[in-house]
Design an enzyme around this catalytic site. Structure first.
Site, PDB file in Angstrom:
ATOM      1  N   CYS A   2      22.012 -40.179 -22.863  1.00 22.31           N
ATOM      2  CA  CYS A   2      23.268 -40.874 -22.594  1.00 22.31           C
ATOM      3  C   CYS A   2      23.867 -41.392 -23.903  1.00 22.31           C
ATOM      4  O   CYS A   2      23.176 -41.935 -24.746  1.00 22.31           O
ATOM      5  CB  CYS A   2      23.133 -42.047 -21.645  1.00 22.31           C
ATOM      6  SG  CYS A   2      22.564 -41.597 -20.016  1.00 22.31           S
ATOM      7  N   ARG A  27      23.560 -36.238 -26.868  1.00 24.68           N
ATOM      8  CA  ARG A  27      22.643 -37.198 -26.256  1.00 24.68           C
ATOM      9  C   ARG A  27      22.489 -36.985 -24.746  1.00 24.68           C
ATOM     10  O   ARG A  27      21.630 -37.582 -24.107  1.00 24.68           O
ATOM     11  CB  ARG A  27      23.147 -38.622 -26.491  1.00 24.68           C
ATOM     12  CG  ARG A  27      23.239 -39.002 -27.942  1.00 24.68           C
ATOM     13  CD  ARG A  27      23.806 -40.383 -28.091  1.00 24.68           C
ATOM     14  NE  ARG A  27      22.908 -41.385 -27.586  1.00 24.68           N
ATOM     15  CZ  ARG A  27      21.972 -41.994 -28.295  1.00 24.68           C
ATOM     16  NH1 ARG A  27      21.817 -41.701 -29.561  1.00 24.68           N
ATOM     17  NH2 ARG A  27      21.184 -42.891 -27.753  1.00 24.68           N
ATOM     18  N   TRP A  75      22.863 -38.259 -19.359  1.00 20.32           N
ATOM     19  CA  TRP A  75      21.651 -37.458 -19.148  1.00 20.32           C
ATOM     20  C   TRP A  75      20.943 -38.125 -17.982  1.00 20.32           C
ATOM     21  O   TRP A  75      20.444 -39.245 -18.115  1.00 20.32           O
ATOM     22  CB  TRP A  75      20.788 -37.466 -20.409  1.00 20.32           C
ATOM     23  CG  TRP A  75      19.585 -36.583 -20.322  1.00 20.32           C
ATOM     24  CD1 TRP A  75      19.523 -35.252 -20.639  1.00 20.32           C
ATOM     25  CD2 TRP A  75      18.258 -36.955 -19.911  1.00 20.32           C
ATOM     26  NE1 TRP A  75      18.249 -34.778 -20.445  1.00 20.32           N
ATOM     27  CE2 TRP A  75      17.449 -35.800 -19.987  1.00 20.32           C
ATOM     28  CE3 TRP A  75      17.671 -38.131 -19.469  1.00 20.32           C
ATOM     29  CZ2 TRP A  75      16.094 -35.791 -19.659  1.00 20.32           C
ATOM     30  CZ3 TRP A  75      16.317 -38.125 -19.134  1.00 20.32           C
ATOM     31  CH2 TRP A  75      15.546 -36.963 -19.238  1.00 20.32           C
ATOM     32  N   ASN A 101      23.153 -46.930 -21.075  1.00 15.85           N
ATOM     33  CA  ASN A 101      22.169 -45.976 -21.582  1.00 15.85           C
ATOM     34  C   ASN A 101      20.821 -46.656 -21.483  1.00 15.85           C
ATOM     35  O   ASN A 101      20.638 -47.740 -22.029  1.00 15.85           O
ATOM     36  CB  ASN A 101      22.500 -45.640 -23.055  1.00 15.85           C
ATOM     37  CG  ASN A 101      21.384 -44.878 -23.751  1.00 15.85           C
ATOM     38  OD1 ASN A 101      20.651 -44.141 -23.098  1.00 15.85           O
ATOM     39  ND2 ASN A 101      21.262 -45.063 -25.046  1.00 15.85           N
ATOM     40  N   GLY A 102      19.874 -46.040 -20.756  1.00 19.64           N
ATOM     41  CA  GLY A 102      18.552 -46.652 -20.610  1.00 19.64           C
ATOM     42  C   GLY A 102      18.085 -46.540 -19.176  1.00 19.64           C
ATOM     43  O   GLY A 102      18.594 -45.726 -18.401  1.00 19.64           O
ATOM     44  N   GLU A 489       5.357 -25.201 -33.142  1.00 20.33           N
ATOM     45  CA  GLU A 489       6.772 -25.513 -33.334  1.00 20.33           C
ATOM     46  C   GLU A 489       7.641 -24.277 -33.054  1.00 20.33           C
ATOM     47  O   GLU A 489       8.703 -24.382 -32.445  1.00 20.33           O
ATOM     48  CB  GLU A 489       6.974 -26.050 -34.767  1.00 20.33           C
ATOM     49  CG  GLU A 489       8.397 -26.338 -35.176  1.00 20.33           C
ATOM     50  CD  GLU A 489       9.144 -27.337 -34.290  1.00 20.33           C
ATOM     51  OE1 GLU A 489       8.536 -27.973 -33.421  1.00 20.33           O
ATOM     52  OE2 GLU A 489      10.365 -27.454 -34.475  1.00 20.33           O
ATOM     53  N   LYS A 493      10.567 -24.132 -30.212  1.00 17.50           N
ATOM     54  CA  LYS A 493      11.972 -23.767 -30.504  1.00 17.50           C
ATOM     55  C   LYS A 493      12.433 -22.702 -29.532  1.00 17.50           C
ATOM     56  O   LYS A 493      13.518 -22.770 -28.984  1.00 17.50           O
ATOM     57  CB  LYS A 493      12.121 -23.221 -31.935  1.00 17.50           C
ATOM     58  CG  LYS A 493      12.050 -24.199 -33.070  1.00 17.50           C
ATOM     59  CD  LYS A 493      13.142 -25.223 -33.113  1.00 17.50           C
ATOM     60  CE  LYS A 493      12.865 -26.402 -32.267  1.00 17.50           C
ATOM     61  NZ  LYS A 493      12.254 -27.558 -32.752  1.00 17.50           N
ATOM     62  N   GLU A 496      12.750 -24.026 -25.754  1.00 17.26           N
ATOM     63  CA  GLU A 496      13.784 -25.014 -25.426  1.00 17.26           C
ATOM     64  C   GLU A 496      15.204 -24.444 -25.478  1.00 17.26           C
ATOM     65  O   GLU A 496      16.071 -24.930 -24.776  1.00 17.26           O
ATOM     66  CB  GLU A 496      13.658 -26.282 -26.276  1.00 17.26           C
ATOM     67  CG  GLU A 496      13.928 -26.120 -27.734  1.00 17.26           C
ATOM     68  CD  GLU A 496      13.664 -27.410 -28.524  1.00 17.26           C
ATOM     69  OE1 GLU A 496      13.825 -28.498 -27.972  1.00 17.26           O
ATOM     70  OE2 GLU A 496      13.309 -27.293 -29.708  1.00 17.26           O
ATOM     71  N   HIS A 512     -10.947 -17.389 -26.132  1.00 22.05           N
ATOM     72  CA  HIS A 512     -11.522 -18.316 -25.149  1.00 22.05           C
ATOM     73  C   HIS A 512     -10.655 -18.416 -23.898  1.00 22.05           C
ATOM     74  O   HIS A 512     -10.774 -19.368 -23.135  1.00 22.05           O
ATOM     75  CB  HIS A 512     -11.725 -19.696 -25.792  1.00 22.05           C
ATOM     76  CG  HIS A 512     -12.663 -19.654 -26.952  1.00 22.05           C
ATOM     77  ND1 HIS A 512     -14.020 -19.460 -26.808  1.00 22.05           N
ATOM     78  CD2 HIS A 512     -12.440 -19.717 -28.288  1.00 22.05           C
ATOM     79  CE1 HIS A 512     -14.589 -19.425 -27.997  1.00 22.05           C
ATOM     80  NE2 HIS A 512     -13.639 -19.578 -28.914  1.00 22.05           N
ATOM     81  N   LYS A 611      19.070 -35.142 -27.031  1.00 21.03           N
ATOM     82  CA  LYS A 611      18.559 -35.247 -28.396  1.00 21.03           C
ATOM     83  C   LYS A 611      17.670 -36.458 -28.586  1.00 21.03           C
ATOM     84  O   LYS A 611      16.689 -36.423 -29.294  1.00 21.03           O
ATOM     85  CB  LYS A 611      19.774 -35.318 -29.333  1.00 21.03           C
ATOM     86  CG  LYS A 611      19.426 -35.332 -30.803  1.00 21.03           C
ATOM     87  CD  LYS A 611      19.163 -33.944 -31.308  1.00 21.03           C
ATOM     88  CE  LYS A 611      18.678 -33.931 -32.732  1.00 21.03           C
ATOM     89  NZ  LYS A 611      17.830 -32.765 -32.975  1.00 21.03           N
TER      90      LYS A 611
HETATM   91  C1  F6R Z   1      12.515 -30.438 -30.143  1.00 18.19           C
HETATM   92  C2  F6R Z   1      12.928 -31.815 -30.276  1.00 18.19           C
HETATM   93  C3  F6R Z   1      12.117 -32.856 -29.585  1.00 18.19           C
HETATM   94  C4  F6R Z   1      12.001 -34.097 -30.467  1.00 18.19           C
HETATM   95  C5  F6R Z   1      11.290 -35.227 -29.705  1.00 18.19           C
HETATM   96  C6  F6R Z   1      11.076 -36.453 -30.570  1.00 18.19           C
HETATM   97  O1  F6R Z   1      13.340 -29.582 -30.861  1.00 18.19           O
HETATM   98  O2  F6R Z   1      13.901 -32.119 -30.887  1.00 18.19           O
HETATM   99  O3  F6R Z   1      10.866 -32.384 -29.222  1.00 18.19           O
HETATM  100  O4  F6R Z   1      11.290 -33.774 -31.615  1.00 18.19           O
HETATM  101  O5  F6R Z   1      12.054 -35.588 -28.593  1.00 18.19           O
HETATM  102  O6  F6R Z   1      12.283 -36.953 -31.036  1.00 18.19           O
HETATM  103  P1  F6R Z   1      12.368 -37.906 -32.285  1.00 18.19           P
HETATM  104  O7  F6R Z   1      11.890 -37.148 -33.466  1.00 18.19           O
HETATM  105  O8  F6R Z   1      13.806 -38.286 -32.379  1.00 18.19           O
HETATM  106  O9  F6R Z   1      11.471 -39.070 -31.984  1.00 18.19           O
END
Ligand code: F6R
Length: 616
Positions: A2, A27, A75, A101-102, A489, A493, A496, A512, A611
């Site tokens: 949000c 967000r 969100w 937001n929250g 990682e 990527k 997501e 395993h 985000k």
């Molecule tokens: C993946 C991604 C998320 C963030 C996670 C932590 O691409 O962006 O997995 O890494 O939500 O977010 P931060 O780093 O802002 O605490």
């Protein structure tokens, strides 16, 4: 998670709010809304399911006049994304509009209490309880809006950044925060105020900002100076900070997506991150946060790194770096698990919290817990002035600039860069690295930005490989040692942004269990760069090939053995093993990006994600 924004001043509020919502859309983007008080004192609320552009379309031709307003991009937590659950929520008296937001944890209890008193609810959200509670207190007790907000928030358990507009008081907006960010932008000469979940919608109007603190309520008025009072009624003197952010950092430029822009920015962001920390001769590394707290770091019994998602992956690389170079035991924890398992934390432990946004609720909670147990907390954040940056005892910013694509790219490499500098600085101070070894390391480290540049020139080759695998329904990513977090990682990527199922494994774990998944349909991405486990990874590739798996290998330039075995390969420049993840990240990011684009996915705003995860 949000985004909220508001404006009060002499300009038309609507264009400022809409532009701001576009900047905050990363967000959350399942619905959006706006509330404005027009010059006749009428409160107009418009809200719509979908993205901000859909809100704009739905409002076309309607009255959006007024120079005071609030807006929200959602969100969803409580209640599905639809027009009713979208914010702003309005009070039963029809005078108040509120955005949030929250999460309000005790909303069910508050809601049933209000229903008993005759209140009606229209949405399924936790947020609506706030506006009805404030309205009820205000009307039944004949309180001012400020008093009603203060009384209501004293009953609330949870996290919030809220803004309330009152039709009967068109010169004032009240905002408040607890555990969700709020920044106020001030343009005194124009008698204008802006506020938002982060500074991105504010920076084009002013550089003077105030970061509202937890439990603070601000009265933003065009008639009186800004007033900040906490929940216990203590008046605060807010500290004005200067924003260091440019508009071009917030724009896509000629790139089709922010994610691609941010991938291509990495040679520069990594060089920026090193600036002032590696001397120009390339002979010394100084991370001031470590030097300033040298005694604390030198006497650390253990380092615990807490983080989530991509930041957790960089923490795993940090574990290797710190243990190898500094010989201090390191544990890496998911913040969300750590906070609830009554962890053993000693006062001489150091807890490093890694977070791009600096707002992740679980990471913040892990910090609070570690603080209570007496540990020293070090933050590695990107967003300057964020909650985590402020909650820690010391820390280092990664200085990669705003990251807008929801999938983290440049923040990941920035975090690894800071962790490498942290490990090198600490190793030098501890004497666990010889001066000549350190010089060799720094030399290799300094070359990373130009090597990244080289790698980026292979973009079209990676794009071709991506095209071949667009059909795949599953992917496996393998790596060992420093490359195992890279595999995790890379898989994150891909899943997501392309919604393809992908898993990262330590290559030797394959036999395993996961090896049962391999067949001719299964693409296996192996990070097989020149490391001390190279020969072993070669064997792991043989095992995949023997079961008809299709191997895409990330190899070191000049490698012949893996190349011969692999179906496809991407070469990365030679570097030291510990810096390999900085280079391997680029082809993995590009591969995920191109596959998602070929599949027609919304790369910058993938479904269900946001985000900044400010709720647990
Ligand atoms: C993946 C991604 C998320 C963030 C996670 C932590 O691409 O962006 O997995 O890494 O939500 O977010 P931060 O780093 O802002 O605490």
């Amino acid at each position: 998670m949000c985004g909220i924004i508001g404006y009060i001043g002499n300009q038309e509020a609507y264009p400022i709010l809409i532009k701001g919502l576009h900047r905050l859309e990363y967000r959350g983007y399942d619905s959006a809304g706006v509330a404005l008080i027009n010059p006749n004192g009428q409160l107009n609320i418009y809200k719509n399911k979908g993205k901000v552009s859909q809100l704009e379309e739905s409002i076309e031709g309607k009255d959006v006049s007024g120079n005071i307003g609030i807006a929200h991009t959602r969100w969803a937590t409580h209640g599905e994304p639809n027009n009713v659950n979208a914010h702003p929520h309005y009070s039963n008296s029809g005078t108040l509009a509120l955005i949030h937001n929250g999460i309000i944890e005790n909303y069910a209890l508050l809601k049933s209490g209000l229903i008993e008193k005759g209140c009606t609810f229209h949405s399924d959200t936790d947020t609506e309880v706030l506006v009805q509670l404030i309205d009820y207190i205000k009307t039944s007790g004949n309180h001012s809006l400020f008093d009603a907000v203060q009384l209501a928030l004293n009953q609330v358990i949870g996290a919030y950044a809220i803004a309330i507009l009152d039709r009967d008081d068109p010169d004032r907006i009240i905002i408040a925060r607890k555990s969700s960010p709020l920044v106020i932008g001030i343009r005194e000469e124009e008698d204008e105020y802006f506020f938002a979940s982060d500074a991105s919608p504010i920076v084009e109007y002013t550089n003077s900002v105030i970061y509202l603190q937890d439990n603070e309520i601000a009265i933003i008025s065009r008639k009186e100076p800004l007033k900040v009072i906490d929940l216990k009624n203590v008046e605060k003197t807010p500290e004005v900070s200067r924003l260091e952010m440019s508009i071009s950092q917030l724009e896509r430029g000629d790139y089709p997506h922010f994610m691609l822009k941010e991938i291509f920015e990495q040679p520069k962001t990594i060089a920026d991150c090193m600036k002032g920390r590696i001397n120009t001769e390339g002979t010394n590394v100084v991370l001031s946060g470590i030097i300033d707290n040298k005694a604390r770091f030198l006497s650390a019994r253990r380092i615990i790194i807490v983080a989530c998602g991509t930041s957790w992956h960089s923490a795993l690389i940090g574990e290797h770096l710190i243990e190898n170079l500094c010989r201090i035991p390191v544990e890496v924890e998911y913040a969300s698990e750590f906070r609830y398992r009554d962890p053993i934390i000693y006062p001489d432990d150091i807890v490093i919290a890694i977070s791009q946004s600096g707002e992740t609720a679980d990471t913040l909670a892990a910090i609070e817990l570690s603080k209570q147990k007496g540990a020293f907390i070090y933050g590695i954040c990107n967003v300057v002035g964020s909650s985590i940056a402020r909650a820690t005892d010391s820390g280092s910013y990664i200085h990669v600039g705003p990251e807008i694509g929801v999938a983290s790219t440049k923040a990941f490499t920035g975090q690894v860069t800071v962790l490498a500098m942290l490990a090198m600085t600490l190793a030098k101070e501890k004497g666990t690295i010889k001066p000549n070894e350190l010089t060799t390391m720094i030399k290799a480290f300094k070359k990373i930005p130009e090597q990244m540049e080289l790698l980026l020139s292979a973009n079209s080759q990676i794009q071709e490989t991506a095209k071949i695998f667009t059909y795949a329904r599953n992917f496996i990513y393998l790596g060992r040692g420093y490359s195992y977090p890279s595999a995790l990682e890379g898989a994150l990527k891909l899943k997501e942004i392309s919604y393809i199922h992908a898993e990262g494994y330590p290559a030797a774990e394959m036999k395993h269990g996961p090896i049962a998944l391999i067949d001719s349909e299964m693409p296996v991405i192996v990070i097989a760069t020149n490391t001390k486990l190279y020969e072993k990874v070669l064997n792991n590739i043989q095992e995949v090939k023997a079961r008809s798996g299709r191997v895409i290998a990330v190899v070191t330039e000049g490698d012949e053995d893996v190349r011969k075995l692999a179906d496809y390969y991407i070469a990365i420049p030679k570097t030291m093993e510990c810096f390999g993840p900085l280079l391997a990240a680029i082809p993995l990011q590009l591969l995920a990006y191109h596959i998602a684009v070929y599949k027609g996915k919304d790369v910058d705003q993938p479904r269900h994600l946001a985000k900044s995860v400010t709720v647990e």
